[in-house]
Design an enzyme around this catalytic site. Structure first.
Site, mmCIF file in Angstrom:
data_model
loop_
_atom_site.group_PDB
_atom_site.id
_atom_site.type_symbol
_atom_site.label_atom_id
_atom_site.label_comp_id
_atom_site.label_asym_id
_atom_site.label_seq_id
_atom_site.Cartn_x
_atom_site.Cartn_y
_atom_site.Cartn_z
ATOM 1 N N THR B 146 1.130 -1.136 0.018
ATOM 2 C CA THR B 146 -0.089 0.065 -0.229
ATOM 3 C C THR B 146 0.732 1.054 0.170
ATOM 4 O O THR B 146 1.243 1.765 -1.268
ATOM 5 C CB THR B 146 -0.810 -0.072 0.986
ATOM 6 O OG1 THR B 146 -0.647 -0.249 2.574
ATOM 7 C CG2 THR B 146 -1.364 -1.347 1.284
ATOM 8 N N LYS B 168 4.030 -7.152 4.076
ATOM 9 C CA LYS B 168 3.160 -5.406 4.000
ATOM 10 C C LYS B 168 3.025 -5.028 5.243
ATOM 11 O O LYS B 168 2.275 -5.302 6.209
ATOM 12 C CB LYS B 168 1.785 -5.160 2.815
ATOM 13 C CG LYS B 168 1.289 -5.612 3.306
ATOM 14 C CD LYS B 168 -0.469 -4.682 3.712
ATOM 15 C CE LYS B 168 0.433 -2.976 3.263
ATOM 16 N NZ LYS B 168 -0.624 -2.327 4.484
ATOM 17 N N THR B 179 -0.731 -3.472 10.736
ATOM 18 C CA THR B 179 -1.141 -3.220 9.776
ATOM 19 C C THR B 179 -0.308 -4.115 8.947
ATOM 20 O O THR B 179 0.647 -3.429 7.866
ATOM 21 C CB THR B 179 -1.345 -1.800 8.759
ATOM 22 O OG1 THR B 179 -2.586 -1.275 9.689
ATOM 23 C CG2 THR B 179 -2.102 -2.164 7.661
ATOM 24 N N GLU B 259 6.139 4.609 7.884
ATOM 25 C CA GLU B 259 5.839 6.007 7.168
ATOM 26 C C GLU B 259 6.699 7.200 7.859
ATOM 27 O O GLU B 259 6.260 7.602 9.177
ATOM 28 C CB GLU B 259 4.404 5.711 7.252
ATOM 29 C CG GLU B 259 3.316 5.811 5.848
ATOM 30 C CD GLU B 259 2.132 5.221 6.299
ATOM 31 O OE1 GLU B 259 1.808 5.724 7.778
ATOM 32 O OE2 GLU B 259 1.275 4.690 5.979
ATOM 33 N N ASN B 378 0.051 10.631 6.905
ATOM 34 C CA ASN B 378 -1.605 10.403 7.387
ATOM 35 C C ASN B 378 -2.599 11.710 7.872
ATOM 36 O O ASN B 378 -3.593 11.525 8.654
ATOM 37 C CB ASN B 378 -1.353 9.748 9.449
ATOM 38 C CG ASN B 378 -0.824 8.470 8.936
ATOM 39 O OD1 ASN B 378 -0.805 7.515 8.360
ATOM 40 N ND2 ASN B 378 0.951 8.574 9.601
#
Lengths: 383, 383
Positions: B146, B168, B179, B259, B378
Site C-alpha cells: 500500500t 506488507k 497493519t 511511514e 497520515n
C-alpha cells in the site's frame, strides 16, 4: 485579580533570571488566613520531580500557607541536590514570612534533568516576598508560563465567597493531569475534608479528562488554598460545583493553548455501560496518532475511531457502533452512514460522538490534533 | 523467490484496478501439498475487518490451501455486504482450484469503511489463478503493497527444508501486530501443533514487538502454509528458530519502511523483574510522542524516557534508573550522567537502553521517530 480576588491572599510574580528569555519566572502566593486549610492533587507518575516529592509531604496534614513556583527549570531527575534546592526554597519562604517550611508548597516547571540555578532562585524568592501584594494574581499567572502563549486565569463568585485560579501548561497534557501547575484560592470557610473532596472531584472531571498528547508529566500539581476570610461556610455542593466550573474553565484554556494544535477536539462517548468505559474509549481515541493526524488533515476518518474503540475492553458490539463528527453520523452500526462530505472540519472546535449502545453512562475527553507545529515544537524544544 | 522458494507452492500478483494507481493489487498463494497444515495469528482488535472474521473460521481446523490477498481496500467496517464480498472471493478461488472455500484464507488492506469493487476483485482473482507460477513470489509481494515504498521478502534455508515469507505494512505498526499482512510458506513436514506453536512464538518476539505508532490495525494477519513437500521433518527447535529469524528479518524490513520515519529505534529494557515488565516499559517509551519527536530533533532527551517509565507498574526504583543512547549513559541513578554531547543521533539507527536494576529479564521494542513526514502522510492519506 484571579487568585488575589478572594480575600486573604497576596501574590507576586518576578524575574529571577532562571529563564533565558528574561521573562518573569518566580511566583509566590500567600494565604493570610485565618484558615490554613489546603488540598492538592499531584501527578501519578512514579518518577516524580523533587518539588512534587516535597509538596506531597507538605500536604500530608491538609494545611499550607504559601506556594512558591518557578518556571525555567523543572528540578526533576536532579537527585539529592535537587531535593535540597526545593527544601531550601521552602525554608527561605518560611523564614521571610514567619512560617514553618512544612507550610510551603513548591512547584517547578521547565527543563527536566538539569539543576536549578539555586542562587538565582534565592534572589528571586526574596524579590517575590518583597513584591507580594493584594493584586499580584496576574503577575503570578505570568511568571509560571513556559511555552504557554498566554496566561490562564479564572474567577468565580459564590454566595458571599470567591474562588480564583491560575494555571500553566501547554504540552504533555495527559492522563492523570497534564504538565500543569494550578493554584486555586478561596476565601470560603471550608474544612479540609470538604476542600479535599471538592478538589478531587473537580480535577477528576476537568484536568484529568484533558489528554492532549498522552504523555504524563512529572511535575503536575493542583493546589487549593482556603483562607476562610469571607467568614462564609458554603454548602459542599455549592462550593464543589463552583470549583468544578472554574477548573473546567482553566482546563479549556489549557486545551486552547496546547502546543501546535489546530483543533480542539471534544470526544463524547455516550450510552456506555459505565463511566469508566466511556473514559477508556475516549482516551483510546484521544491517543490515536492516526485519528489526530486525520483531524489535522480535516478528514472525518471514522474508521480510525472504530479501530481505537476496538482496542479497549469496554462493553460494545462492533456492528452496532455509531460515530458522528459535529453531529453528522458518518458511521451507523459499524458501516458507512451519512456522507463524509457533510462534515466541515475547518473550524477549530470539533466534536466527535461515539455511541456505544451499551448503557446510560457518558464522559467527554478533550484532546487536540497532531500537527506539523506539534512535531516542530517538541523536536526543537527540550523539556 | 521468497514464498515460492519452498517446494510445493505457486503464487501470482496481478493488477485488478482496485488501486487508482494502476499498480498490482491482487495476490494469490497456493499450497499444492501434500500437506495442508496451516497456522495464523490475527489482530486482537475487537473491531475486525471482514477478511479477518472469515479467515479466523478458515483456520479453525489448522488447515488451508490458499491465501488470496488484495490491496486497494481493507473491506473493513463494511457490514454484511463486505463479509459477502470476502466469502465470494474465497468461493471463487476454491472453485477455480478445486478446493473448498473453507480452505481459502482472505486478506485485504487499504482504505477502511468503503466497499470493495467486487467486479474488479472477481476479474483480478481469475487473472491471478491464470498467472500462478512456481516463481510468482516476488509478484505477490509487490501486489500487497500500500504505502510501502518497497516489497518485503525473506527466505531461510534449513537442513533440507526452506521457509519463505512476504510482508506488507508501513503505518499503524502497533501492539499485537501492525497493519501488516504476512504470508509464510515452508516445505518442511511439520504437524499443526508445531506450526502453530512456532508461529505464535515467532510473532510474539518479532512482529508483536514493533510499535511504530501505537495504533492497532483491523486487518492484521500472519499466515503460515506448510506443504510438507520436502519430506523433511525438522526438529521443532530448528524449525521454530529459523521461522523466528525469518520473521525478525521481515519485521525489521517493516520498521525500516515505516511511514515518514527518519530513525529506527530499538528500545532495550534490561535487568527487568519479568519479561512482561520489560515489554511494558519499552512499549510505554515507544508510545511517547514527546520521546519520538525528541529523537526526530536528534535530542537525547532521557527525561522524557524516565517520565514514560514512570507511567508503568513495572518493578523499579526511580532513583536507580540508568538510560543510555547508543551506549552513552546520559542518565545514571535517575540523575544526569555522561554528557548529552557525546550522543550522535544523526545515523538512522538508534539504540536506547533502560536499566531497571530489578532482575534478569529483558526485551526489545522497535519503534520509529515522529516526524513531519508522518504527520503529512497520515493527514493527507485516508486509511
Amino acid at each position: 485579580m484571579t487568585i488575589t480576588a478572594p480575600r486573604g491572599f497576596r501574590a507576586a510574580g518576578v524575574t529571577a533570571g532562571l529563564k533565558v528569555s528574561g521573562k518573569p519566572d518566580v511566583a509566590l502566593v500567600v494565604n493570610e488566613g485565618p484558615s490554613d486549610v489546603a488540598a492538592a492533587v499531584f501527578t501519578t507518575n512514579r518518577c516524580k520531580a523533587n518539588p512534587v516529592l516535597w509538596s506531597e509531604r507538605v500536604l500530608d496534614d491538609g494545611r499550607a500557607r504559601a506556594v512558591v513556583l518557578n518556571s525555567g527549570g523543572a528540578n526533576c531527575y536532579t537527585g539529592p541536590q535537587g531535593f535540597q534546592n526545593t527544601h531550601s526554597a521552602a525554608e527561605q519562604v518560611a523564614a521571610r514570612l514567619d512560617l514553618g517550611a512544612v507550610e510551603v508548597v513548591v512547584c517547578s516547571t521547565g527543563l527536566i534533568g538539569e539543576q536549578l540555578e539555586a542562587d538565582k532562585l534565592r534572589t528571586g524568592i526574596d524579590a517575590a516576598v518583597d513584591a507580594l501584594s493584594a493584586d499580584g494574581g496576574p503577575a503570578a499567572a505570568e511568571a509560571i508560563m513556559t511555552t504557554d502563549t498566554r496566561p490562564k486565569e479564572a474567577v468565580r463568585q459564590g454566595n458571599g465567597f470567591t474562588i480564583g485560579g491560575i494555571a500553566k501548561g501547554a504540552g504533555m497534557l495527559a492522563p492523570a493531569l497534564a504538565t500543569m501547575l494550578v493554584v486555586l484560592t478561596t476565601d470560603a470557610d471550608v474544612d479540609q475534608a470538604t476542600a479535599d473532596a471538592a478538589l478531587r472531584e473537580a480535577t477528576r472531571l476537568t484536568f484529568d479528562r484533558l489528554d492532549s498528547d498522552g504523555c504524563m508529566s512529572t511535575n503536575d500539581t493542583v493546589v487549593l488554598l482556603c483562607s476562610g476570610s469571607s467568614g462564609v461556610k458554603p454548602g459542599p455542593n455549592e462550593f464543589g460545583e463552583l470549583l468544578r466550573d472554574l477548573c473546567h474553565d482553566l482546563a479549556q484554556q489549557l486545551l486552547g493553548d496546547a502546543e501546535g494544535a489546530d483543533h480542539d477536539i471534544a470526544i463524547e462517548v455516550v450510552n456506555a455501560a459505565t463511566e469508566q468505559d466511556a473514559v477508556n474509549v475516549g482516551r483510546a481515541i484521544a491517543r490515536s496518532n492516526l485519528f489526530k493526524t486525520a483531524v489535522f488533515g480535516k478528514d472525518p476518518n471514522w474508521g480510525r475511531i472504530l479501530a481505537s474503540v476496538g482496542t479497549t475492553d469496554a462493553v460494545f458490539e462492533p456492528d452496532r457502533l455509531d460515530v458522528a463528527f459535529n453531529g453528522v453520523w458518518v458511521c451507523r452500526n459499524g458501516e458507512p452512514g451519512e456522507s463524509r462530505d457533510k462534515v466541515d472540519l475547518n473550524p477549530r472546535e470539533v466534536t466527535v460522538t461515539v455511541d456505544l449502545k451499551a448503557g446510560l453512562a457518558a464522559a467527554t475527553i478533550w484532546t487536540n490534533d497532531l500537527t506539523h507545529a506539534y512535531v516542530h515544537e517538541n523536536s526543537a524544544y527540550s523539556t
